[in-house]
Design a protein around this motif. Structure first.
Motif, PDB file in Angstrom:
ATOM      1  N   MET A  28      -2.618  -0.805  15.828  1.00 42.88           N
ATOM      2  CA  MET A  28      -1.908  -0.511  14.593  1.00 42.88           C
ATOM      3  C   MET A  28      -2.010   0.971  14.261  1.00 42.88           C
ATOM      4  O   MET A  28      -3.069   1.589  14.420  1.00 42.88           O
ATOM      5  N   LEU A  29      -0.890   1.546  13.818  1.00 44.27           N
ATOM      6  CA  LEU A  29      -0.836   2.925  13.349  1.00 44.27           C
ATOM      7  C   LEU A  29      -0.413   2.915  11.889  1.00 44.27           C
ATOM      8  O   LEU A  29       0.496   2.169  11.502  1.00 44.27           O
ATOM      9  N   LEU A  30      -1.078   3.736  11.070  1.00 42.96           N
ATOM     10  CA  LEU A  30      -0.766   3.805   9.646  1.00 42.96           C
ATOM     11  C   LEU A  30      -0.610   5.274   9.262  1.00 42.96           C
ATOM     12  O   LEU A  30      -1.331   6.137   9.770  1.00 42.96           O
ATOM     13  N   LYS A  31       0.313   5.563   8.346  1.00 39.03           N
ATOM     14  CA  LYS A  31       0.504   6.963   7.969  1.00 39.03           C
ATOM     15  C   LYS A  31       1.106   7.091   6.581  1.00 39.03           C
ATOM     16  O   LYS A  31       2.053   6.406   6.231  1.00 39.03           O
ATOM     17  N   LYS A  32       0.504   8.003   5.814  1.00 40.73           N
ATOM     18  CA  LYS A  32       1.107   8.477   4.578  1.00 40.73           C
ATOM     19  C   LYS A  32       0.843   9.975   4.529  1.00 40.73           C
ATOM     20  O   LYS A  32       1.659  10.770   4.958  1.00 40.73           O
ATOM     21  N   ASP A  33      -0.338  10.360   4.030  1.00 38.61           N
ATOM     22  CA  ASP A  33      -0.705  11.776   4.045  1.00 38.61           C
ATOM     23  C   ASP A  33      -1.298  12.180   5.390  1.00 38.61           C
ATOM     24  O   ASP A  33      -1.241  13.338   5.787  1.00 38.61           O
ATOM     25  N   GLU A  34      -1.901  11.222   6.092  1.00 41.79           N
ATOM     26  CA  GLU A  34      -2.484  11.493   7.399  1.00 41.79           C
ATOM     27  C   GLU A  34      -2.377  10.237   8.259  1.00 41.79           C
ATOM     28  O   GLU A  34      -2.147   9.141   7.762  1.00 41.79           O
ATOM     29  N   ILE A  35      -2.555  10.420   9.550  1.00 42.75           N
ATOM     30  CA  ILE A  35      -2.484   9.303  10.487  1.00 42.75           C
ATOM     31  C   ILE A  35      -3.822   8.571  10.520  1.00 42.75           C
ATOM     32  O   ILE A  35      -4.885   9.188  10.453  1.00 42.75           O
ATOM     33  N   MET A  36      -3.791   7.256  10.586  1.00 40.51           N
ATOM     34  CA  MET A  36      -4.982   6.445  10.818  1.00 40.51           C
ATOM     35  C   MET A  36      -4.650   5.421  11.890  1.00 40.51           C
ATOM     36  O   MET A  36      -3.486   5.047  12.069  1.00 40.51           O
ATOM     37  N   ILE A  37      -5.673   4.970  12.614  1.00 32.23           N
ATOM     38  CA  ILE A  37      -5.472   3.911  13.597  1.00 32.23           C
ATOM     39  C   ILE A  37      -6.396   2.750  13.277  1.00 32.23           C
ATOM     40  O   ILE A  37      -7.454   2.921  12.677  1.00 32.23           O
ATOM     41  N   SER A  38      -5.970   1.569  13.680  1.00 32.09           N
ATOM     42  CA  SER A  38      -6.770   0.381  13.395  1.00 32.09           C
ATOM     43  C   SER A  38      -6.609  -0.644  14.510  1.00 32.09           C
ATOM     44  O   SER A  38      -5.581  -0.682  15.192  1.00 32.09           O
ATOM     45  N   PHE A  87       0.803  -1.226   0.000  1.00 33.44           N
ATOM     46  CA  PHE A  87       0.000   0.000   0.000  1.00 33.44           C
ATOM     47  C   PHE A  87       0.839   1.281   0.000  1.00 33.44           C
ATOM     48  O   PHE A  87       0.301   2.378   0.077  1.00 33.44           O
ATOM     49  N   ASP A  88       2.153   1.178  -0.060  1.00 37.88           N
ATOM     50  CA  ASP A  88       3.032   2.353  -0.125  1.00 37.88           C
ATOM     51  C   ASP A  88       2.747   3.338   1.010  1.00 37.88           C
ATOM     52  O   ASP A  88       2.468   4.518   0.789  1.00 37.88           O
ATOM     53  N   MET A  89       2.794   2.839   2.240  1.00 40.84           N
ATOM     54  CA  MET A  89       2.606   3.698   3.412  1.00 40.84           C
ATOM     55  C   MET A  89       3.364   3.093   4.582  1.00 40.84           C
ATOM     56  O   MET A  89       3.742   1.918   4.563  1.00 40.84           O
ATOM     57  N   ALA A  90       3.593   3.915   5.594  1.00 43.60           N
ATOM     58  CA  ALA A  90       4.251   3.427   6.807  1.00 43.60           C
ATOM     59  C   ALA A  90       3.193   2.880   7.758  1.00 43.60           C
ATOM     60  O   ALA A  90       2.096   3.427   7.864  1.00 43.60           O
ATOM     61  N   PHE A  91       3.516   1.794   8.434  1.00 41.94           N
ATOM     62  CA  PHE A  91       2.602   1.282   9.455  1.00 41.94           C
ATOM     63  C   PHE A  91       3.391   0.499  10.487  1.00 41.94           C
ATOM     64  O   PHE A  91       4.482  -0.006  10.222  1.00 41.94           O
ATOM     65  N   SER A  92       2.832   0.432  11.685  1.00 35.58           N
ATOM     66  CA  SER A  92       3.486  -0.302  12.765  1.00 35.58           C
ATOM     67  C   SER A  92       2.441  -0.828  13.730  1.00 35.58           C
ATOM     68  O   SER A  92       1.405  -0.191  13.953  1.00 35.58           O
ATOM     69  N   PHE A  93       2.725  -1.980  14.300  1.00 35.70           N
ATOM     70  CA  PHE A  93       1.889  -2.515  15.371  1.00 35.70           C
ATOM     71  C   PHE A  93       2.354  -1.927  16.701  1.00 35.70           C
ATOM     72  O   PHE A  93       3.536  -1.610  16.872  1.00 35.70           O
ATOM     73  N   VAL A  94       1.426  -1.749  17.618  1.00 34.28           N
ATOM     74  CA  VAL A  94       1.744  -1.277  18.967  1.00 34.28           C
ATOM     75  C   VAL A  94       0.984  -2.132  19.967  1.00 34.28           C
ATOM     76  O   VAL A  94       0.010  -2.806  19.616  1.00 34.28           O
ATOM     77  N   LYS A  95       1.432  -2.091  21.212  1.00 35.99           N
ATOM     78  CA  LYS A  95       0.838  -2.934  22.249  1.00 35.99           C
ATOM     79  C   LYS A  95       0.324  -2.074  23.403  1.00 35.99           C
ATOM     80  O   LYS A  95       0.808  -0.982  23.650  1.00 35.99           O
ATOM     81  N   ARG A  96      -0.662  -2.618  24.111  1.00 35.50           N
ATOM     82  CA  ARG A  96      -1.226  -2.007  25.317  1.00 35.50           C
ATOM     83  C   ARG A  96      -1.739  -0.586  25.055  1.00 35.50           C
ATOM     84  O   ARG A  96      -1.458   0.357  25.777  1.00 35.50           O
ATOM     85  N   THR A  97      -2.504  -0.465  23.953  1.00 37.24           N
ATOM     86  CA  THR A  97      -3.138   0.799  23.583  1.00 37.24           C
ATOM     87  C   THR A  97      -4.577   0.501  23.167  1.00 37.24           C
ATOM     88  O   THR A  97      -4.941  -0.664  22.979  1.00 37.24           O
ATOM     89  N   PRO A  98      -5.424   1.535  22.969  1.00 39.43           N
ATOM     90  CA  PRO A  98      -6.806   1.289  22.536  1.00 39.43           C
ATOM     91  C   PRO A  98      -6.879   0.726  21.117  1.00 39.43           C
ATOM     92  O   PRO A  98      -7.921   0.255  20.689  1.00 39.43           O
ATOM     93  N   PHE A  99      -5.798   0.811  20.372  1.00 39.28           N
ATOM     94  CA  PHE A  99      -5.698   0.291  19.008  1.00 39.28           C
ATOM     95  C   PHE A  99      -4.415  -0.535  18.961  1.00 39.28           C
ATOM     96  O   PHE A  99      -3.598  -0.470  19.872  1.00 39.28           O
ATOM     97  N   CYS A 158      -4.629  -0.181  -2.555  1.00 42.40           N
ATOM     98  CA  CYS A 158      -3.706   0.940  -2.343  1.00 42.40           C
ATOM     99  C   CYS A 158      -4.201   1.835  -1.208  1.00 42.40           C
ATOM    100  O   CYS A 158      -5.364   1.773  -0.794  1.00 42.40           O
ATOM    101  N   TYR A 159      -3.312   2.679  -0.740  1.00 42.85           N
ATOM    102  CA  TYR A 159      -3.592   3.584   0.382  1.00 42.85           C
ATOM    103  C   TYR A 159      -4.756   4.520   0.070  1.00 42.85           C
ATOM    104  O   TYR A 159      -5.639   4.735   0.907  1.00 42.85           O
ATOM    105  N   GLU A 160      -4.771   5.084  -1.138  1.00 36.17           N
ATOM    106  CA  GLU A 160      -5.811   6.052  -1.501  1.00 36.17           C
ATOM    107  C   GLU A 160      -7.202   5.423  -1.451  1.00 36.17           C
ATOM    108  O   GLU A 160      -8.160   6.035  -0.949  1.00 36.17           O
ATOM    109  N   ASN A 161      -7.330   4.200  -1.950  1.00 41.41           N
ATOM    110  CA  ASN A 161      -8.625   3.512  -1.912  1.00 41.41           C
ATOM    111  C   ASN A 161      -9.041   3.186  -0.483  1.00 41.41           C
ATOM    112  O   ASN A 161     -10.225   3.266  -0.130  1.00 41.41           O
ATOM    113  N   LEU A 162      -8.065   2.817   0.342  1.00 37.64           N
ATOM    114  CA  LEU A 162      -8.358   2.526   1.746  1.00 37.64           C
ATOM    115  C   LEU A 162      -8.877   3.777   2.450  1.00 37.64           C
ATOM    116  O   LEU A 162      -9.895   3.731   3.153  1.00 37.64           O
TER     117      LEU A 162
END
Length: 303
Positions: A222-232, A208-220, A287-291
């Motif tokens: 996963m963090l994703l970012k290209k033009d803006e931040i998203m959480i999942s 998807f040509d974007m940065a993302f990372s898993f995180v632990k002990r948070t309300p989410f 891709c990121y834009e469609n997501l």
């Protein structure tokens, strides 16, 4: 434990009184506070040495993706109480007292750096050079009771001990310390997937040509970012998703962060006000834009 919870509640109340939007979490961070462009990611500990490396890494990843400043608020180390107006570090994260943090919010920066060699101060060379228009370097050293080497460090704006800085300040009747800015960029390696479903999500999003990372002990998780931040939140276990949904919704509403759920398979488009996708749907988006588009469409639908 009760004392720490009380500290968190008082700090939350202070921030809200100062106009910050806050969110509390029982995990790798305790409070996220946002006001305008300022965002702080706070962990409250009585003993700052109790911070673990994994907690610090999660804090730095969230800070990196959300453009936030992570800070440890504490009272002591294993050996001593923390000094006000001083900045300590644990795993590269600034650690300060409650009083120092409140002063920072009020615009008063800390000026002491705690190091293994003791308390240090970075000298404001402009003030020293102004004084040197009246005194010679040798006079400054002799009158302040410091070495000529330390006087040169003052002139050049280097770091000296707090004791030496106090001697110079007493002579000049003026502060010579530079304030310490707590904001900085964190370069930290992202956390990799730890279970088969996370690895599947990681594989699909890898295209998807974007940065993302898993995180632990948070309300989410996963963090994703290209033009803006998203959480999942991603899981093949619906019961784990349900436990996080309310926290995710609250976080989304407070900080206006696009949020969505990824699960193994589902016929639903929205769950409790949050967009939900099966992993095959994510793959088909491609891709990121469609997501981003689909997350916004489903968020607006709320069905």
């Amino acid at each position: 434990m009760k004392k720490r919870i009380s500290e968190i509640e008082m700090l939350k109340g202070f921030l809200e009184a100062k106009g910050f939007n806050t969110f509390t979490n029982n995990g790798c961070f305790d409070i996220i506070a946002k006001k305008g462009r300022d965002m702080f990611l706070l962990k409250v500990l009585l003993n700052i040495d109790s911070l673990t490396e994994n907690e610090a890494r999660n804090l730095k990843i969230i800070a990196k993706y959300m453009s936030a400043t992570p800070i440890i608020i504490g009272k002591r180390t294993r050996k001593e109480n923390l000094h006000d107006f001083a900045v300590y570090e644990r795993f590269g994260i600034p650690s300060i007292t409650n009083t120092t943090f409140k002063n920072y919010i009020a615009g008063i920066k800390p000026f002491i750096k705690a190091t293994r060699g003791g308390l240090r101060v970075k000298v404001d060379s402009k003030k020293i050079n102004k004084a040197l228009s009246k005194y010679s370097l040798h006079y400054l050293a002799q009158a302040a009771g410091i070495s000529i080497k330390t006087a040169r460090k003052c002139r050049d704006g280097n770091v000296i001990s707090l004791e030496m800085a106090c001697r110079v300040e007493e002579l000049l009747n003026d502060s010579i310390a530079c304030g310490i800015d707590l904001e900085k960029d964190y370069k930290v390696r992202d956390i990799e997937a730890t279970c088969p479903f996370e690895r599947l999500v990681e594989y699909v999003l890898g295209n998807f040509d974007m940065a993302f990372s898993f995180v632990k002990r948070t309300p989410f998780n996963m963090l994703l970012k290209k033009d803006e931040i998203m959480i999942s939140t991603t899981s093949q276990n619906m019961s784990l998703i349900k436990n996080k949904i309310q926290q995710m919704r609250t976080f989304k509403e407070k900080f206006d962060v696009p949020s969505f759920i990824i699960i193994k398979r589902t016929k639903r488009k929205v769950m409790a006000g949050l967009p939900i996708f099966g992993i095959d749907e994510i793959k088909d988006l491609g891709c990121y834009e469609n997501l981003c588009y689909e997350v916004k469409e489903r968020s607006a639908a709320r069905v």
